[in-house]
Scaffold this motif. Structure first.
Motif, PDB file in Angstrom:
ATOM      1  N   THR A  34      53.909   5.980  36.640  1.00  0.00           N
ATOM      2  CA  THR A  34      54.079   6.767  35.429  1.00  0.00           C
ATOM      3  C   THR A  34      54.053   5.769  34.283  1.00  0.00           C
ATOM      4  N   LEU A  35      54.243   6.259  33.071  1.00  0.00           N
ATOM      5  CA  LEU A  35      54.344   5.327  31.942  1.00  0.00           C
ATOM      6  C   LEU A  35      55.577   4.447  32.058  1.00  0.00           C
ATOM      7  N   GLU A  36      56.588   4.932  32.777  1.00  0.00           N
ATOM      8  CA  GLU A  36      57.853   4.203  32.860  1.00  0.00           C
ATOM      9  C   GLU A  36      58.109   3.512  34.194  1.00  0.00           C
ATOM     10  N   GLY A  37      57.470   3.977  35.282  1.00  0.00           N
ATOM     11  CA  GLY A  37      57.815   3.446  36.584  1.00  0.00           C
ATOM     12  C   GLY A  37      56.637   3.280  37.517  1.00  0.00           C
ATOM     13  N   ILE A  38      56.883   2.554  38.612  1.00  0.00           N
ATOM     14  CA  ILE A  38      55.831   2.234  39.568  1.00  0.00           C
ATOM     15  C   ILE A  38      56.424   2.095  40.962  1.00  0.00           C
ATOM     16  N   CYS A  39      55.608   2.390  41.960  1.00  0.00           N
ATOM     17  CA  CYS A  39      55.973   2.158  43.351  1.00  0.00           C
ATOM     18  C   CYS A  39      54.896   1.267  43.956  1.00  0.00           C
ATOM     19  N   LEU A  40      55.321   0.148  44.527  1.00  0.00           N
ATOM     20  CA  LEU A  40      54.398  -0.853  45.057  1.00  0.00           C
ATOM     21  C   LEU A  40      54.658  -1.109  46.528  1.00  0.00           C
ATOM     22  N   SER A  41      53.626  -1.539  47.224  1.00  0.00           N
ATOM     23  CA  SER A  41      53.774  -2.050  48.583  1.00  0.00           C
ATOM     24  C   SER A  41      53.476  -3.540  48.507  1.00  0.00           C
ATOM     25  N   LEU A  42      54.517  -4.347  48.743  1.00  0.00           N
ATOM     26  CA  LEU A  42      54.396  -5.796  48.631  1.00  0.00           C
ATOM     27  C   LEU A  42      54.937  -6.448  49.900  1.00  0.00           C
ATOM     28  N   PRO A  43      54.496  -7.676  50.184  1.00  0.00           N
ATOM     29  CA  PRO A  43      54.989  -8.356  51.391  1.00  0.00           C
ATOM     30  C   PRO A  43      56.517  -8.418  51.386  1.00  0.00           C
ATOM     31  N   ASN A  44      57.118  -8.266  52.565  1.00  0.00           N
ATOM     32  CA  ASN A  44      58.581  -8.297  52.600  1.00  0.00           C
ATOM     33  C   ASN A  44      59.134  -9.686  52.294  1.00  0.00           C
ATOM     34  N   SER A  45      58.266 -10.681  52.217  1.00  0.00           N
ATOM     35  CA  SER A  45      58.693 -12.016  51.792  1.00  0.00           C
ATOM     36  C   SER A  45      58.734 -12.134  50.268  1.00  0.00           C
ATOM     37  N   PHE A  46      58.213 -11.120  49.561  1.00  0.00           N
ATOM     38  CA  PHE A  46      58.194 -11.149  48.097  1.00  0.00           C
ATOM     39  C   PHE A  46      59.605 -10.955  47.563  1.00  0.00           C
ATOM     40  N   SER A  47      60.028 -11.870  46.714  1.00  0.00           N
ATOM     41  CA  SER A  47      61.363 -11.785  46.124  1.00  0.00           C
ATOM     42  C   SER A  47      61.310 -10.851  44.922  1.00  0.00           C
ATOM     43  N   SER A  48      62.091  -9.790  44.966  1.00  0.00           N
ATOM     44  CA  SER A  48      62.111  -8.845  43.844  1.00  0.00           C
ATOM     45  C   SER A  48      63.523  -8.662  43.314  1.00  0.00           C
ATOM     46  N   GLU A  49      64.304  -9.711  43.364  1.00  0.00           N
ATOM     47  CA  GLU A  49      65.674  -9.644  42.868  1.00  0.00           C
ATOM     48  C   GLU A  49      65.736  -9.648  41.344  1.00  0.00           C
ATOM     49  N   ILE A  50      64.709 -10.218  40.722  1.00  0.00           N
ATOM     50  CA  ILE A  50      64.668 -10.294  39.264  1.00  0.00           C
ATOM     51  C   ILE A  50      63.371  -9.663  38.776  1.00  0.00           C
ATOM     52  N   ASN A  51      63.276  -9.440  37.468  1.00  0.00           N
ATOM     53  CA  ASN A  51      62.069  -8.884  36.867  1.00  0.00           C
ATOM     54  C   ASN A  51      60.876  -9.776  37.198  1.00  0.00           C
ATOM     55  N   PHE A  52      59.713  -9.155  37.402  1.00  0.00           N
ATOM     56  CA  PHE A  52      58.530  -9.927  37.758  1.00  0.00           C
ATOM     57  C   PHE A  52      57.278  -9.336  37.105  1.00  0.00           C
ATOM     58  N   PHE A  53      56.274 -10.188  36.910  1.00  0.00           N
ATOM     59  CA  PHE A  53      54.979  -9.780  36.368  1.00  0.00           C
ATOM     60  C   PHE A  53      53.979  -9.626  37.498  1.00  0.00           C
ATOM     61  N   VAL A  54      53.118  -8.612  37.404  1.00  0.00           N
ATOM     62  CA  VAL A  54      51.992  -8.453  38.313  1.00  0.00           C
ATOM     63  C   VAL A  54      50.799  -7.941  37.519  1.00  0.00           C
ATOM     64  N   ILE A  55      49.643  -8.121  38.112  1.00  0.00           N
ATOM     65  CA  ILE A  55      48.400  -7.588  37.546  1.00  0.00           C
ATOM     66  C   ILE A  55      48.017  -6.373  38.372  1.00  0.00           C
ATOM     67  N   LEU A  56      47.680  -5.278  37.698  1.00  0.00           N
ATOM     68  CA  LEU A  56      47.146  -4.102  38.378  1.00  0.00           C
ATOM     69  C   LEU A  56      45.631  -4.116  38.198  1.00  0.00           C
ATOM     70  N   LYS A  57      44.926  -4.092  39.312  1.00  0.00           N
ATOM     71  CA  LYS A  57      43.465  -4.099  39.286  1.00  0.00           C
ATOM     72  C   LYS A  57      42.973  -2.810  39.941  1.00  0.00           C
ATOM     73  N   PRO A  58      42.413  -1.900  39.134  1.00  0.00           N
ATOM     74  CA  PRO A  58      41.904  -0.651  39.705  1.00  0.00           C
ATOM     75  C   PRO A  58      40.840  -0.946  40.765  1.00  0.00           C
ATOM     76  N   THR A  59      40.942  -0.265  41.901  1.00  0.00           N
ATOM     77  CA  THR A  59      40.016  -0.552  42.993  1.00  0.00           C
ATOM     78  C   THR A  59      38.703   0.206  42.892  1.00  0.00           C
ATOM     79  N   HIS A  60      38.689   1.331  42.199  1.00  0.00           N
ATOM     80  CA  HIS A  60      37.471   2.142  42.121  1.00  0.00           C
ATOM     81  C   HIS A  60      37.048   2.418  40.686  1.00  0.00           C
ATOM     82  N   ALA A  61      37.512   1.644  39.740  1.00  0.00           N
ATOM     83  CA  ALA A  61      37.219   1.897  38.332  1.00  0.00           C
ATOM     84  C   ALA A  61      36.766   0.607  37.661  1.00  0.00           C
ATOM     85  N   ASP A  62      35.505   0.273  37.847  1.00  0.00           N
ATOM     86  CA  ASP A  62      34.984  -0.968  37.266  1.00  0.00           C
ATOM     87  C   ASP A  62      35.025  -0.972  35.744  1.00  0.00           C
ATOM     88  N   ASN A  63      35.059   0.224  35.138  1.00  0.00           N
ATOM     89  CA  ASN A  63      35.069   0.313  33.676  1.00  0.00           C
ATOM     90  C   ASN A  63      36.468   0.140  33.081  1.00  0.00           C
TER      91      ASN A  63
END
Length: 116
Positions: A34-63
């Motif tokens: 949503t504009l406010e929230g997200i649900c991600l599937s990340l490796p269980n080794s990924f530390s998410s205890e603090i705020n983090f940056f990620v890049i979202l890359k659309p898989t089917h939208a080259d434009n």
């Protein structure tokens, strides 16, 4: 958005994007957003205890270009032996207009963003 049950009452858009770290290494995928929230599937080794940056890359939208977001983790659920489901609040977006275009694209295109 403090719990899994609370997130279910908010209208969420199913959206499958690749999730990359800031060095463009693949981390996982998104399930919905949503504009406010997200649900991600990340490796269980990924530390998410603090705020983090990620890049979202659309898989089917080259434009639609990549979008960088900052996520404040809210909850985490073990889903698989290698990946966890992580829900979070989006606290920063760059560029915001591209993120809004991405969200509209998925709202119009259905579960995988492919326009029928």
């Amino acid at each position: 958005m403090n719990s899994t049950s609370e997130r279910r009452i908010v209208k969420r858009t199913v959206a499958f994007c690749q999730v990359l770290d800031l060095d463009h290494n693949f981390l996982g995928i998104t399930f919905d957003l949503t504009l406010e929230g997200i649900c991600l599937s990340l490796p269980n080794s990924f530390s998410s205890e603090i705020n983090f940056f990620v890049i979202l890359k659309p898989t089917h939208a080259d434009n639609i270009p990549e979008v960088i977001i900052k996520v404040q983790p809210i909850w985490r659920k073990k889903n698989h032996s290698e990946y966890d489901e992580i829900g979070g609040k989006i606290i920063q977006i760059w560029p915001e207009d591209i993120f809004k275009a991405l969200l509209i694209y998925y709202e119009k295109g259905g579960p995988c963003g492919l326009i029928a």
